[in-house]
Design an enzyme around this catalytic site. Sequence first.
Site, mmCIF file in Angstrom:
data_model
loop_
_atom_site.group_PDB
_atom_site.id
_atom_site.type_symbol
_atom_site.label_atom_id
_atom_site.label_comp_id
_atom_site.label_asym_id
_atom_site.label_seq_id
_atom_site.Cartn_x
_atom_site.Cartn_y
_atom_site.Cartn_z
ATOM 1 N N GLY A 67 0.844 -1.189 0.000
ATOM 2 C CA GLY A 67 0.000 0.000 0.000
ATOM 3 C C GLY A 67 0.879 1.237 0.000
ATOM 4 N N GLN A 72 2.655 10.011 1.181
ATOM 5 C CA GLN A 72 3.999 9.439 1.262
ATOM 6 C C GLN A 72 4.879 9.821 0.081
ATOM 7 O OE1 GLN A 72 2.272 5.373 2.190
ATOM 8 N NE2 GLN A 72 4.181 5.258 3.323
ATOM 9 N N CYS A 111 5.896 0.007 7.593
ATOM 10 C CA CYS A 111 5.483 1.157 6.786
ATOM 11 C C CYS A 111 6.650 1.580 5.920
ATOM 12 C CB CYS A 111 5.057 2.299 7.709
ATOM 13 S SG CYS A 111 4.583 3.802 6.834
ATOM 14 N N LEU A 112 6.396 1.882 4.650
ATOM 15 C CA LEU A 112 7.470 2.282 3.737
ATOM 16 C C LEU A 112 8.111 3.600 4.170
ATOM 17 C CD1 LEU A 112 5.883 1.330 0.276
ATOM 18 C CD2 LEU A 112 7.595 0.051 1.586
ATOM 19 N N GLU A 154 -3.476 2.924 5.282
ATOM 20 C CA GLU A 154 -3.303 3.949 4.249
ATOM 21 C C GLU A 154 -4.206 5.152 4.498
ATOM 22 O OE1 GLU A 154 -0.734 3.663 2.570
ATOM 23 O OE2 GLU A 154 -0.408 1.529 2.962
ATOM 24 N N HIS A 157 -2.684 7.535 6.842
ATOM 25 C CA HIS A 157 -1.677 8.418 6.246
ATOM 26 C C HIS A 157 -2.316 9.698 5.724
ATOM 27 C CE1 HIS A 157 2.166 6.419 6.404
ATOM 28 N NE2 HIS A 157 1.720 5.312 5.841
HETATM 29 ZN ZN LIG Z 1 2.583 3.473 5.859
#
Ligand SMILES: [Zn+2]
Length: 186
Positions: A67, A72, A111-112, A154, A157
Site C-alpha cells: 500500500g 507518502q 510502513c514504507l 493507508e 496516512h
Molecule cells: Zn505506511
Amino acid sequence: MPEQGQVKTDVLDAQEDAKRRLALAQIRQYGDPALRLIAHPVEDFDDDLRRLVDRMIVLMHEAQGVGLAATQVGVLRRLFVFEPDEDGPRAIVNPVIVERGEETLTDEEGCLSLQGVRVPVERATSVVLEGKDPNGEDVRYELDPYGSRIVQHELDHLDGVMIIDRTDDEHRKEALATLRPRAVLR
Ligand SMILES: [Zn+2]
C-alpha cells in the site's frame, strides 16, 4: 562454488534490492513534515491524477509494499494505492470507510515511511471502503482482515497518522529509538 541457478538468483536479488532502495528514496521518510499533514479531497479526475496513480503503483511495487498513500510521495491529496491479494493493484480516490466490523485483531505492521520498524497495531478485521477510481467512477471494496488492515493503515496516512501513533507506549519508544538516528543523519 555456487551453482549457476544460485548465482542468477543472487544477481536478481541484488537488482531487486537496488530498485527497492531507489523507490524508498522517493518515498517521504519519518521526520518529513508532509507525513503529518491532512490531505485534501481530490476534485479533478484528470490525466495528472492518473499519472500520479501510475507512478505510485510503480513505487509501491519497486519498494515491495502492499500500500502507498499520496501523502507518502508528498502529494497532499486523498488517494492511495493498495494490493491486498493476487488480483493486482487498486487505486482509490477520496476513500471513506462506510462500515467497520466490531471485531479487531492486533498484528505487526511495517510502513514504507518508517524503515526498520514493525509494531503491533489493533485494527478492525472487516471494513467496507467506498470512493472513486482514478476516472471518477464509484468503487466499493468489502475487505478481508488483511485488506482491511492495509486500507486502515493507508487511510491513516491521509490524516497524518502513522503506526507509531497506534501502537502501545513500549513499542512506540522502541520504534522512535530506531528512527531517531536516521532522522538526525538526514
Ligand atoms: Zn505506511
